[in-house]
Design a protein around this motif. Structure first.
Motif, PDB file in Angstrom:
ATOM      1  N   MET A  36       0.834  -1.206   0.000  1.00 24.23           N
ATOM      2  CA  MET A  36       0.000   0.000   0.000  1.00 24.23           C
ATOM      3  C   MET A  36       0.867   1.254   0.000  1.00 24.23           C
ATOM      4  N   GLY A  37       2.004   1.200   0.741  1.00 23.66           N
ATOM      5  CA  GLY A  37       2.869   2.361   0.833  1.00 23.66           C
ATOM      6  C   GLY A  37       3.452   2.759  -0.508  1.00 23.66           C
ATOM      7  N   ILE A  38       3.939   1.773  -1.256  1.00 22.51           N
ATOM      8  CA  ILE A  38       4.558   2.088  -2.540  1.00 22.51           C
ATOM      9  C   ILE A  38       3.518   2.580  -3.543  1.00 22.51           C
ATOM     10  N   LEU A  39       2.277   2.123  -3.410  1.00 21.05           N
ATOM     11  CA  LEU A  39       1.210   2.626  -4.273  1.00 21.05           C
ATOM     12  C   LEU A  39       0.996   4.114  -4.026  1.00 21.05           C
ATOM     13  N   ALA A  40       1.057   4.515  -2.752  1.00 21.16           N
ATOM     14  CA  ALA A  40       0.941   5.936  -2.425  1.00 21.16           C
ATOM     15  C   ALA A  40       2.117   6.714  -2.998  1.00 21.16           C
ATOM     16  N   GLY A  41       3.298   6.093  -3.015  1.00 16.52           N
ATOM     17  CA  GLY A  41       4.463   6.754  -3.586  1.00 16.52           C
ATOM     18  C   GLY A  41       4.323   7.006  -5.074  1.00 16.52           C
ATOM     19  N   PHE A  42       3.644   6.096  -5.759  1.00 16.65           N
ATOM     20  CA  PHE A  42       3.414   6.244  -7.197  1.00 16.65           C
ATOM     21  C   PHE A  42       2.204   7.134  -7.508  1.00 16.65           C
ATOM     22  N   ALA A  43       1.468   7.550  -6.490  1.00 21.67           N
ATOM     23  CA  ALA A  43       0.208   8.272  -6.701  1.00 21.67           C
ATOM     24  C   ALA A  43       0.329   9.469  -7.646  1.00 21.67           C
ATOM     25  N   PRO A  44       1.350  10.341  -7.498  1.00 25.94           N
ATOM     26  CA  PRO A  44       1.431  11.482  -8.421  1.00 25.94           C
ATOM     27  C   PRO A  44       1.564  11.057  -9.879  1.00 25.94           C
ATOM     28  N   TRP A  45       2.370  10.021 -10.129  1.00 30.07           N
ATOM     29  CA  TRP A  45       2.540   9.565 -11.511  1.00 30.07           C
ATOM     30  C   TRP A  45       1.278   8.874 -12.018  1.00 30.07           C
ATOM     31  N   ILE A  46       0.602   8.130 -11.159  1.00 26.22           N
ATOM     32  CA  ILE A  46      -0.640   7.482 -11.578  1.00 26.22           C
ATOM     33  C   ILE A  46      -1.669   8.535 -11.976  1.00 26.22           C
ATOM     34  N   VAL A  47      -1.790   9.569 -11.152  1.00 26.32           N
ATOM     35  CA  VAL A  47      -2.710  10.663 -11.472  1.00 26.32           C
ATOM     36  C   VAL A  47      -2.322  11.312 -12.799  1.00 26.32           C
ATOM     37  N   TYR A  48      -1.036  11.539 -12.970  1.00 31.46           N
ATOM     38  CA  TYR A  48      -0.555  12.164 -14.211  1.00 31.46           C
ATOM     39  C   TYR A  48      -0.853  11.289 -15.426  1.00 31.46           C
ATOM     40  N   TRP A  49      -0.548   9.987 -15.336  1.00 32.95           N
ATOM     41  CA  TRP A  49      -0.760   9.094 -16.476  1.00 32.95           C
ATOM     42  C   TRP A  49      -2.240   8.988 -16.844  1.00 32.95           C
ATOM     43  N   VAL A  50      -3.107   9.064 -15.843  1.00 35.68           N
ATOM     44  CA  VAL A  50      -4.541   9.010 -16.119  1.00 35.68           C
ATOM     45  C   VAL A  50      -5.011  10.290 -16.812  1.00 35.68           C
ATOM     46  N   LEU A  51      -4.476  11.422 -16.381  1.00 33.07           N
ATOM     47  CA  LEU A  51      -4.972  12.709 -16.874  1.00 33.07           C
ATOM     48  C   LEU A  51      -4.332  13.168 -18.184  1.00 33.07           C
ATOM     49  N   VAL A  52      -3.036  12.904 -18.365  1.00 34.06           N
ATOM     50  CA  VAL A  52      -2.342  13.459 -19.526  1.00 34.06           C
ATOM     51  C   VAL A  52      -2.964  12.921 -20.815  1.00 34.06           C
ATOM     52  N   GLY A  53      -3.275  13.814 -21.700  1.00 35.56           N
ATOM     53  CA  GLY A  53      -3.938  13.443 -22.944  1.00 35.56           C
ATOM     54  C   GLY A  53      -5.446  13.485 -22.854  1.00 35.56           C
ATOM     55  N   ASN A  54      -5.981  13.484 -21.624  1.00 34.32           N
ATOM     56  CA  ASN A  54      -7.432  13.553 -21.434  1.00 34.32           C
ATOM     57  C   ASN A  54      -7.889  14.925 -20.961  1.00 34.32           C
ATOM     58  N   VAL A  55      -6.972  15.679 -20.364  1.00 35.86           N
ATOM     59  CA  VAL A  55      -7.260  17.051 -19.946  1.00 35.86           C
ATOM     60  C   VAL A  55      -6.101  17.913 -20.438  1.00 35.86           C
ATOM     61  N   PRO A  56      -6.221  19.232 -20.393  1.00 33.88           N
ATOM     62  CA  PRO A  56      -5.084  20.080 -20.787  1.00 33.88           C
ATOM     63  C   PRO A  56      -3.827  19.720 -19.998  1.00 33.88           C
ATOM     64  N   PHE A  57      -2.675  19.835 -20.651  1.00 33.29           N
ATOM     65  CA  PHE A  57      -1.419  19.452 -20.007  1.00 33.29           C
ATOM     66  C   PHE A  57      -1.187  20.210 -18.703  1.00 33.29           C
ATOM     67  N   VAL A  58      -1.544  21.485 -18.681  1.00 35.43           N
ATOM     68  CA  VAL A  58      -1.363  22.284 -17.464  1.00 35.43           C
ATOM     69  C   VAL A  58      -2.147  21.670 -16.308  1.00 35.43           C
ATOM     70  N   ALA A  59      -3.382  21.274 -16.582  1.00 39.08           N
ATOM     71  CA  ALA A  59      -4.205  20.672 -15.531  1.00 39.08           C
ATOM     72  C   ALA A  59      -3.609  19.353 -15.055  1.00 39.08           C
ATOM     73  N   ALA A  60      -3.084  18.561 -15.985  1.00 36.15           N
ATOM     74  CA  ALA A  60      -2.521  17.258 -15.629  1.00 36.15           C
ATOM     75  C   ALA A  60      -1.298  17.409 -14.729  1.00 36.15           C
ATOM     76  N   VAL A  61      -0.363  18.278 -15.119  1.00 37.08           N
ATOM     77  CA  VAL A  61       0.878  18.393 -14.338  1.00 37.08           C
ATOM     78  C   VAL A  61       0.644  19.116 -13.017  1.00 37.08           C
ATOM     79  N   LEU A  62      -0.260  20.095 -12.991  1.00 38.53           N
ATOM     80  CA  LEU A  62      -0.539  20.794 -11.740  1.00 38.53           C
ATOM     81  C   LEU A  62      -1.248  19.876 -10.742  1.00 38.53           C
ATOM     82  N   THR A  63      -2.148  19.051 -11.240  1.00 38.30           N
ATOM     83  CA  THR A  63      -2.824  18.103 -10.352  1.00 38.30           C
ATOM     84  C   THR A  63      -1.830  17.090  -9.792  1.00 38.30           C
ATOM     85  N   ALA A  64      -0.969  16.569 -10.660  1.00 41.23           N
ATOM     86  CA  ALA A  64       0.049  15.618 -10.202  1.00 41.23           C
ATOM     87  C   ALA A  64       1.001  16.278  -9.205  1.00 41.23           C
ATOM     88  N   LEU A  65       1.363  17.528  -9.468  1.00 44.94           N
ATOM     89  CA  LEU A  65       2.235  18.254  -8.542  1.00 44.94           C
ATOM     90  C   LEU A  65       1.551  18.440  -7.193  1.00 44.94           C
TER      91      LEU A  65
END
Length: 261
Positions: A1-30
């Motif tokens: 579970m811990g390592i999944l939380a560590g990957f959370a920003p990248w998981i969010v980014y991979w889900v969003l990039v290409g589906n929402v504006p790039f700015v929204a994807a990277v800011l959400t991941a950040l």
């Protein structure tokens, strides 16, 4: 579970990039990366390499998103993000803090983390992730290099969707499955009664050998888990004087663990 939380920003980014504006994807991941790091600090634990690296990666991607053109980001945002996570994982290994080990230490019992096999397996698993991230980086860099107009939004050109998406996430999935198998093997090996565990204890310099063994047993009995007992306890050949207190020494000890009879 811990390592999944560590990957959370990248998981969010991979889900969003290409589906929402790039700015929204990277800011959400950040935002997720900063939140994850902040929660850890509030709990009093140091930042893990994956968490710190995520913040750094998405800060850079955010700057690039504002500083470069939409066309440039469509071609290069995926390779750049993959380079980011590759560097984070690689630097962690180089400085002796493999990210898999950092998360595994929080998830595994003491008898596992103090075994010899723990360090070897967690380093090996981290290298598997490094190899996967390297493959993802190379694959996602092929479309913009070979075909200058390629973008991650192109779903019709095989070179684009295969190299930007299919191959990287196939590698990611393979790394995840392999990691799970190796971690399960590590846990089984580390809890085996044949595995030698290491620890240290502090004793006064003038103590006799039987007194040292008594202290060693007291130490290891505190380390073993519930329902377990230590056996085959051995004390090292020499102690190391404590800094600022030469009357006491730190002694190494080894032991094995088995179910309490």
């Amino acid at each position: 579970m811990g390592i999944l939380a560590g990957f959370a920003p990248w998981i969010v980014y991979w889900v969003l990039v290409g589906n929402v504006p790039f700015v929204a994807a990277v800011l959400t991941a950040l935002g997720v990366a900063v939140l994850s790091l902040a929660i850890g600090r509030v709990k009093g634990r140091p930042g893990k390499t994956l968490e710190i690296g995520a913040v750094g990666t998405f800060v850079v991607l955010t700057i690039l998103t504002f500083a470069t053109s939409q066309a440039f980001m469509e071609r290069w945002i995926q390779p750049l993000s993959n380079v980011g996570i590759l560097l984070v994982a690689l630097i962690g290994v180089m400085i002796g803090r493999p990210f898999v080990r950092e998360f595994a230490e929080a998830d595994q019992p003491v008898e596992v983390t103090q075994s010899d096999v723990f360090g070897r397996i967690t380093t090996r698993v981290t290298w598997i992730w490094v190899a996967a991230f390297a493959g993802m980086t190379v694959s996602s860099a092929i479309p913009p290099t070979v075909q200058g107009e390629a973008t991650i939004l192109d779903t019709k050109t095989p070179l684009s969707f295969v190299c930007y998406w299919l191959v990287p996430f196939l590698l990611l999935g393979c790394a995840a499955v392999t990691s799970r198998v190796l971690v399960e093997r590590m846990t089984a090996a580390a809890t085996s009664p044949d595995v030698v565990r290491r620890t240290t204890f502090v004793a006064f310099r003038e103590l006799a050998i039987d007194e040292l063994y008594y202290l060693a047993r007291e130490r290891v009995e505190r380390e073993v888990g519930a329902g377990m007992e230590a056996y085959d306890v051995n004390v090292g050949t020499a102690g190391i004087p404590l800094t600022g207190d030469e009357s006491r020494e730190s002694w190494p000890a080894t032991y094995k663990v088995r179910a309490r009879r």
